[in-house]
Design a protein around this motif. Structure first.
Motif, PDB file in Angstrom:
ATOM      1  N   GLY A 115       8.694  30.847 -33.274  1.00  0.00           N
ATOM      2  CA  GLY A 115       9.345  30.625 -34.564  1.00  0.00           C
ATOM      3  C   GLY A 115      10.071  29.289 -34.622  1.00  0.00           C
ATOM      4  O   GLY A 115       9.894  28.505 -35.552  1.00  0.00           O
ATOM      5  N   GLU A 116      10.893  29.023 -33.617  1.00  0.00           N
ATOM      6  CA  GLU A 116      11.677  27.784 -33.585  1.00  0.00           C
ATOM      7  C   GLU A 116      10.773  26.574 -33.316  1.00  0.00           C
ATOM      8  O   GLU A 116      11.019  25.481 -33.822  1.00  0.00           O
ATOM      9  N   ARG A 117       9.735  26.774 -32.513  1.00  0.00           N
ATOM     10  CA  ARG A 117       8.845  25.642 -32.223  1.00  0.00           C
ATOM     11  C   ARG A 117       8.088  25.222 -33.477  1.00  0.00           C
ATOM     12  O   ARG A 117       7.801  24.049 -33.683  1.00  0.00           O
ATOM     13  N   LEU A 118       7.787  26.190 -34.336  1.00  0.00           N
ATOM     14  CA  LEU A 118       7.113  25.863 -35.597  1.00  0.00           C
ATOM     15  C   LEU A 118       8.090  25.227 -36.595  1.00  0.00           C
ATOM     16  O   LEU A 118       7.806  24.182 -37.186  1.00  0.00           O
ATOM     17  N   LEU A 137      12.156  18.274 -31.094  1.00  0.00           N
ATOM     18  CA  LEU A 137      12.261  18.423 -29.641  1.00  0.00           C
ATOM     19  C   LEU A 137      12.340  19.907 -29.289  1.00  0.00           C
ATOM     20  O   LEU A 137      13.145  20.637 -29.875  1.00  0.00           O
ATOM     21  N   ASP A 138      11.509  20.346 -28.341  1.00  0.00           N
ATOM     22  CA  ASP A 138      11.718  21.684 -27.809  1.00  0.00           C
ATOM     23  C   ASP A 138      12.966  21.630 -26.936  1.00  0.00           C
ATOM     24  O   ASP A 138      13.236  20.614 -26.292  1.00  0.00           O
ATOM     25  N   ALA A 139      13.699  22.746 -26.911  1.00  0.00           N
ATOM     26  CA  ALA A 139      15.003  22.758 -26.224  1.00  0.00           C
ATOM     27  C   ALA A 139      14.905  22.163 -24.816  1.00  0.00           C
ATOM     28  O   ALA A 139      15.777  21.415 -24.385  1.00  0.00           O
ATOM     29  N   TRP A 140      13.810  22.484 -24.082  1.00  0.00           N
ATOM     30  CA  TRP A 140      13.696  21.982 -22.707  1.00  0.00           C
ATOM     31  C   TRP A 140      13.526  20.466 -22.677  1.00  0.00           C
ATOM     32  O   TRP A 140      13.919  19.838 -21.710  1.00  0.00           O
ATOM     33  N   ASP A 141      12.998  19.888 -23.747  1.00  0.00           N
ATOM     34  CA  ASP A 141      12.919  18.425 -23.791  1.00  0.00           C
ATOM     35  C   ASP A 141      14.249  17.811 -24.222  1.00  0.00           C
ATOM     36  O   ASP A 141      14.417  16.595 -24.193  1.00  0.00           O
ATOM     37  N   ALA A 142      15.174  18.676 -24.642  1.00  0.00           N
ATOM     38  CA  ALA A 142      16.521  18.213 -24.975  1.00  0.00           C
ATOM     39  C   ALA A 142      17.501  18.577 -23.863  1.00  0.00           C
ATOM     40  O   ALA A 142      18.710  18.505 -24.047  1.00  0.00           O
ATOM     41  N   GLY A 143      16.980  19.000 -22.698  1.00  0.00           N
ATOM     42  CA  GLY A 143      17.844  19.223 -21.533  1.00  0.00           C
ATOM     43  C   GLY A 143      18.292  20.659 -21.313  1.00  0.00           C
ATOM     44  O   GLY A 143      19.113  20.918 -20.435  1.00  0.00           O
ATOM     45  N   PHE A 144      17.766  21.613 -22.076  1.00  0.00           N
ATOM     46  CA  PHE A 144      18.203  23.006 -21.921  1.00  0.00           C
ATOM     47  C   PHE A 144      17.471  23.718 -20.793  1.00  0.00           C
ATOM     48  O   PHE A 144      16.289  24.011 -20.893  1.00  0.00           O
ATOM     49  N   GLY A 174      19.260   5.662 -33.763  1.00  0.00           N
ATOM     50  CA  GLY A 174      19.131   5.990 -35.180  1.00  0.00           C
ATOM     51  C   GLY A 174      18.108   7.078 -35.464  1.00  0.00           C
ATOM     52  O   GLY A 174      17.661   7.246 -36.596  1.00  0.00           O
ATOM     53  N   VAL A 175      17.745   7.833 -34.434  1.00  0.00           N
ATOM     54  CA  VAL A 175      16.785   8.922 -34.629  1.00  0.00           C
ATOM     55  C   VAL A 175      17.558  10.215 -34.909  1.00  0.00           C
ATOM     56  O   VAL A 175      18.643  10.429 -34.357  1.00  0.00           O
ATOM     57  N   LEU A 176      16.985  11.075 -35.767  1.00  0.00           N
ATOM     58  CA  LEU A 176      17.555  12.403 -36.000  1.00  0.00           C
ATOM     59  C   LEU A 176      16.808  13.404 -35.117  1.00  0.00           C
ATOM     60  O   LEU A 176      15.674  13.783 -35.416  1.00  0.00           O
ATOM     61  N   PRO A 177      17.409  13.838 -34.002  1.00  0.00           N
ATOM     62  CA  PRO A 177      16.726  14.832 -33.177  1.00  0.00           C
ATOM     63  C   PRO A 177      16.769  16.199 -33.883  1.00  0.00           C
ATOM     64  O   PRO A 177      17.802  16.585 -34.398  1.00  0.00           O
ATOM     65  N   VAL A 178      15.633  16.904 -33.900  1.00  0.00           N
ATOM     66  CA  VAL A 178      15.564  18.242 -34.501  1.00  0.00           C
ATOM     67  C   VAL A 178      15.184  19.204 -33.375  1.00  0.00           C
ATOM     68  O   VAL A 178      14.024  19.287 -32.968  1.00  0.00           O
ATOM     69  N   VAL A 179      16.183  19.897 -32.842  1.00  0.00           N
ATOM     70  CA  VAL A 179      16.014  20.656 -31.605  1.00  0.00           C
ATOM     71  C   VAL A 179      15.806  22.142 -31.923  1.00  0.00           C
ATOM     72  O   VAL A 179      16.516  22.700 -32.768  1.00  0.00           O
ATOM     73  N   THR A 180      14.873  22.784 -31.214  1.00  0.00           N
ATOM     74  CA  THR A 180      14.685  24.228 -31.377  1.00  0.00           C
ATOM     75  C   THR A 180      15.951  24.958 -30.953  1.00  0.00           C
ATOM     76  O   THR A 180      16.439  24.778 -29.837  1.00  0.00           O
ATOM     77  N   THR A 202      22.960  27.358 -29.113  1.00  0.00           N
ATOM     78  CA  THR A 202      22.317  26.059 -28.917  1.00  0.00           C
ATOM     79  C   THR A 202      23.180  24.962 -29.537  1.00  0.00           C
ATOM     80  O   THR A 202      23.437  23.921 -28.925  1.00  0.00           O
ATOM     81  N   ALA A 203      23.644  25.214 -30.758  1.00  0.00           N
ATOM     82  CA  ALA A 203      24.419  24.195 -31.476  1.00  0.00           C
ATOM     83  C   ALA A 203      25.733  23.897 -30.775  1.00  0.00           C
ATOM     84  O   ALA A 203      26.102  22.727 -30.596  1.00  0.00           O
ATOM     85  N   THR A 204      26.435  24.939 -30.336  1.00  0.00           N
ATOM     86  CA  THR A 204      27.737  24.687 -29.728  1.00  0.00           C
ATOM     87  C   THR A 204      27.585  24.070 -28.333  1.00  0.00           C
ATOM     88  O   THR A 204      28.409  23.262 -27.926  1.00  0.00           O
ATOM     89  N   VAL A 205      26.507  24.419 -27.634  1.00  0.00           N
ATOM     90  CA  VAL A 205      26.268  23.790 -26.326  1.00  0.00           C
ATOM     91  C   VAL A 205      25.994  22.297 -26.514  1.00  0.00           C
ATOM     92  O   VAL A 205      26.564  21.451 -25.811  1.00  0.00           O
ATOM     93  N   ILE A 206      25.149  21.963 -27.484  1.00  0.00           N
ATOM     94  CA  ILE A 206      24.869  20.535 -27.711  1.00  0.00           C
ATOM     95  C   ILE A 206      26.163  19.810 -28.092  1.00  0.00           C
ATOM     96  O   ILE A 206      26.475  18.741 -27.560  1.00  0.00           O
ATOM     97  N   ALA A 207      26.924  20.415 -29.000  1.00  0.00           N
ATOM     98  CA  ALA A 207      28.146  19.755 -29.472  1.00  0.00           C
ATOM     99  C   ALA A 207      29.119  19.510 -28.322  1.00  0.00           C
ATOM    100  O   ALA A 207      29.662  18.421 -28.172  1.00  0.00           O
ATOM    101  N   ALA A 208      29.306  20.541 -27.494  1.00  0.00           N
ATOM    102  CA  ALA A 208      30.255  20.399 -26.392  1.00  0.00           C
ATOM    103  C   ALA A 208      29.728  19.418 -25.351  1.00  0.00           C
ATOM    104  O   ALA A 208      30.461  18.553 -24.870  1.00  0.00           O
ATOM    105  N   ALA A 209      28.441  19.532 -25.018  1.00  0.00           N
ATOM    106  CA  ALA A 209      27.879  18.679 -23.960  1.00  0.00           C
ATOM    107  C   ALA A 209      27.858  17.211 -24.374  1.00  0.00           C
ATOM    108  O   ALA A 209      28.035  16.327 -23.547  1.00  0.00           O
TER     109      ALA A 209
END
Ligand code: ASP
Ligand code: MG
Length: 442
Positions: A115-118, A137-144, A174-180, A202-209
């Protein structure tokens, strides 16, 4: 930099994706990282397809396929080359499930990841079509990276360094990453999920990290409300709550946020803003470390379908080790306890009504009398426990006036949660009355 998360209903179709993109575009100067859920109810539909495959030996993804392909067509996008292979992979997986007729948690996570990958690929393509330089970006390509606790995986420590290393350079360019949202991978390269509603996490982990200025969680309600509006029509959005209050609210029935999603931002004191994508002008609810004006009562929630287990010891009065024996019996049967109240000779606990307690009861009878009472609900008041006398006094007098019997009281170590048990059938009325007592009639 900020993180913006949109839930399923905020991207349920082409129109909603257009609205979402409008909101995001307004925030481009603040350098957003986007994280998305699956479109609409896709995650549920994926599960339905798997159960059909197991039970009937065949299943179809027609509905899922149609939703995504129609959305692409309606948005005039050219991403079939990214979407079709995923749909094919999903079909093959379901054929596999229908042949094996079994769905392990590991396979279920793999299945639910589609679902999220689509959704992220479609959204990123739409951004590019409206001249925003976006990258899916799939989450694993964003470091998850996560552990292998399938269906409720924990993010590994390494992720805290890897996520900014992957995302910061994109944002800087200047890229907008769109992460699963919702998914991750183990070190052995298998897909995991973070639990239903996990894209909040996912959102709070990215924000904090990444040290973001704030995490915005866009939903289909005006923020966190003083009560569930289906029970209390006059419930109002809260301007602000603390992390602790939000976490208690998430756990006890107010399903606004994923229960674990506050943890990452607590560490870094990153504010979380809950907003309504259907009503962007509404201010939403801000979740922060502490508030200057603590209210006596912030919100009232309830959780139905609770079973009360009363354990009365006759032999072991005053003996050390009784509680330990009681708790280890629950642990042995893998039954998770929510509330606890004890006296010298008895202990009462609540558990979810879905557990089969027959084995546990049998074991427990060896050390105590056991009374199991079904059809209960937990009513939870989130407020300032230091004012609990006042809160309880007012709460119990409105309950008494309505003939509602409160059965077991627990204040817990948390400074914000007062809970008690009522009969399921009376819980809505109790919540309405308590709400009226503390927030007025309308
Ligand atoms: N799509 C997943 C779910 O429905 C994750 C989420 O929405 O946050 O549970
Ligand atoms: Mg969802």
């Amino acid at each position: 930099m900020i993180v913006m998360k949109f839930g399923g209903s905020s991207i349920a179709n082409a129109d909603r994706i257009r609205d979402m993109a409008e909101i995001v575009k307004k925030h481009v100067p603040r350098k957003p990282v986007l994280t998305l859920s699956a479109m609409g109810d896709t995650t549920d539909h994926l599960l339905d397809a798997a159960y059909a495959a197991i039970n009937t030996g065949s299943s179809s993804i027609d509905e899922i396929q149609e939703l995504h392909l129609e959305t692409i067509a309606a948005l005039g996008l050219d991403v079939e080359n990214e979407i079709t292979p995923l749909l094919e992979e999903l079909k093959n997986l379901l054929i596999g499930v229908s042949m094996i007729k079994e769905l392990t948690k590991k396979t279920q996570d793999y299945l639910m990841s589609f679902g999220e990958r689509l959704s992220t690929r479609i959204a990123a393509a739409y951004f590019r079509a409206v001249s925003v330089n976006a990258k899916a970006l799939d989450a694993w390509d964003a470091g998850f990276l996560s552990d292998d606790n399938y269906s409720s995986a924990w993010i590994l420590k390494e992720s805290w360094e890897m996520i900014p290393r992957k995302l910061n350079p994109l944002v800087k360019a200047g890229v907008l990453p769109v992460v699963t949202g919702f998914i991750a991978k183990t070190t052995r390269n298998t897909i995991t999920t973070l639990g239903r509603g996990g894209s909040d996490l996912t959102a709070t982990v990215i924000a904090a990290a990444c040290g973001a200025e704030e995490a915005q969680v866009w939903k289909d309600v005006d923020g966190i409300l003083t009560a569930d509006p289906r029970i209390v029509p006059e419930a109002k959005p809260l301007e602000a709550v603390t992390y602790e209050e939000a976490a208690e609210l998430a756990y006890y029935g107010a399903q606004v946020l994923h229960p674990r999603s506050m943890q990452p931002c607590v560490k870094t004191s990153t504010p979380v803003l809950v907003k309504n994508s259907y009503n962007a002008r509404s201010p939403g609810t801000r979740i922060v470390a502490s508030l200057e004006k603590p209210a006596p009562v912030r919100a009232i929630t309830s959780r139905k379908n609770v079973t009360l287990v009363d354990i009365v010891s006759t032999r072991m009065v005053g003996q050390a080790g009784f509680l330990e024996q009681v708790f280890s019996t629950f642990a042995k049967h893998d039954v998770s306890i929510d509330m606890v109240a004890t006296s010298e000779v008895s202990i009462s606990v609540t558990v979810d009504a879905t557990y089969d307690l027959s084995g546990l009861r049998e074991d427990m009878l060896k050390i105590a009398q056991v009374h199991i009472k079904t059809g209960k609900a937990i009513v939870t008041i989130i407020g300032d426990v230091e004012r609990s006398s006042e809160i309880l006094n007012r709460t119990f007098s409105v309950c008494a006036a309505a003939g509602v019997q409160a059965q077991m009281l627990s204040q817990g170590a948390s400074k914000v949660n007062i809970s008690f048990i009522v009969n399921d059938a009376q819980s809505d009325e109790a919540v309405r009355r308590i709400h009226r007592e503390f927030f007025g009639a309308s």
